[in-house]
Motif scaffolding. Structure first.
Motif, short mmCIF file in Angstrom:
data_model
loop_
_atom_site.label_atom_id
_atom_site.label_comp_id
_atom_site.label_asym_id
_atom_site.label_seq_id
_atom_site.Cartn_x
_atom_site.Cartn_y
_atom_site.Cartn_z
N SER A 118 -4.86 9.72 -3.68
CA SER A 118 -4.00 10.47 -2.76
C SER A 118 -3.72 11.85 -3.36
CB SER A 118 -2.69 9.72 -2.54
OG SER A 118 -2.91 8.50 -1.88
N VAL A 127 0.76 7.73 2.40
CA VAL A 127 1.89 7.69 1.45
C VAL A 127 2.44 9.09 1.24
CG1 VAL A 127 2.62 7.03 -0.87
CG2 VAL A 127 0.87 5.68 0.32
N GLU A 144 1.58 2.38 -3.36
CA GLU A 144 0.42 2.81 -4.14
C GLU A 144 -0.10 1.69 -5.05
OE1 GLU A 144 0.47 7.18 -5.29
OE2 GLU A 144 2.58 6.94 -4.71
N ASN A 169 0.81 -1.22 0.00
CA ASN A 169 0.00 0.00 0.00
C ASN A 169 0.84 1.27 0.00
OD1 ASN A 169 -2.50 -1.21 -0.16
ND2 ASN A 169 -2.79 -1.34 2.05
N VAL A 183 2.24 11.90 -5.80
CA VAL A 183 1.43 10.70 -5.55
C VAL A 183 0.28 10.71 -6.56
CG1 VAL A 183 1.98 10.46 -3.10
CG2 VAL A 183 0.08 11.94 -3.80
#
Length: 302
Positions: A282, A261, A57, A54, A278
């Motif tokens: 996100s 992230v 991504e 995760n 990102v």
């Protein structure tokens, strides 16, 4: 002869790094930077890598990109680190990804929690069993985020598939983890605290022997120092590290982990190691919050 998966089991009782996926200015995977970040982790002492996790991504990558990330990671790891490849999505895709990992020499796969609005316990077993049976030579690690799943279901899965050797448990409830692990078989599996450093001390006290980390991308020594303290039973030392990383992890966890992230990439960007980009859903960190992340990263011994 039945496989024992000793190497794979040992690799799970470590800091299980979840590398970021760096993007170039045009939005594609920055392969050279990705290789450099992987080498930095390995050179820093990390011995277990999870491509397509995760923090990488996973759900924002295309199937081709996920294959590329797997290939790059295995090439960089060579004999220096063990690779645990993240697989998931629909069952045929997950099976194909697991077989691709096997074809490249990966020894393990981590199966992401099924993303489906209607997950039955029996269906959970069927999903993981189909993946595990497709790659019987590989160690298989379910990623569990469902607090309602019974430990007996994991035991049922492992009865059918002896290559299910470990669990990434990511339910934010240490008491629930302790019960689940004992219902499934505490000694039967390697238990990985799937909520990283903030939960590692409490989960280790209940039976975990490894933990996942996104923070390790930024400061490998911090994560490695924590696991050494936990292995030695020095919980006061582990909690000193916990205090050191607390604010960073609070920023990642805010707003239902919306910036999980984003904060890691912002820290890496502040150190000049990769772009902060990102992918949706996100978003990059607002400029007003970047200085705090940079100050935290600069304060760690890197």
């Amino acid at each position: 002869m039945t496989a024992t998966f000793e190497t794979q089991r040992a690799a799970l009782a470590e800091v299980v790094a979840i590398p970021v996926t760096p993007f170039a200015e045009d939005g594609t995977i920055d392969r050279d930077t990705h290789r450099a970040l992987l080498r930095r982790l390995i050179d820093g002492g990390v011995r277990t890598l999870t491509p397509n996790g995760n923090t990488g991504e996973f759900y924002a990558l295309t199937p081709e990109e996920r294959r590329t990330i797997t290939e790059l990671t295995i090439e960089e790891a060579r004999e220096r680190a063990v690779v645990l490849v993240g697989v998931g999505h629909d069952l045929p895709t997950a099976v194909a990804s697991a077989r691709h990992a096997r074809s490249l020499g990966a020894p393990m796969v981590m199966v992401h929690q099924p993303v489906h609005p209607y997950v039955s316990e029996g269906g959970w077993v069927d999903y993981h069993r189909a993946i595990a049976e497709s790659v019987p030579e590989l160690g298989v690690v379910p990623y569990i985020r469902n607090p309602l799943l019974a430990g007996s279901r994991l035991a049922e899965l492992a009865d059918a598939c002896p290559n299910v050797i470990g669990v990434k448990y990511a339910v934010p409830d240490a008491a629930r983890f302790a019960s689940f692990a004992r219902d499934a078989g505490l000694e039967r599996f390697v238990w990985v605290a799937g909520l990283a450093e903030p939960y590692a001390p409490s989960y280790f006290s209940a039976g975990a022997t490894g933990f996942t980390s996104g923070l390790v991308n930024v400061a490998p020594a911090v994560s490695l120092n924590m696991i050494e303290a936990l292995r030695s039973g020095d919980y006061p030392a582990a909690m000193k590290i916990w205090e050191q990383i607390r604010r960073f992890e609070e920023l990642r966890a805010a707003d239902a982990s919306a910036n999980n992230v984003t904060v890691v990439k912002e820290a890496l960007s502040s150190l000049g190691l990769c772009r902060r980009d990102v992918r949706p859903p996100s978003r990059p960190l607002p400029a007003s919050e970047r200085s705090e992340v940079a100050a935290i990263a600069a304060g760690w011994s890197l």
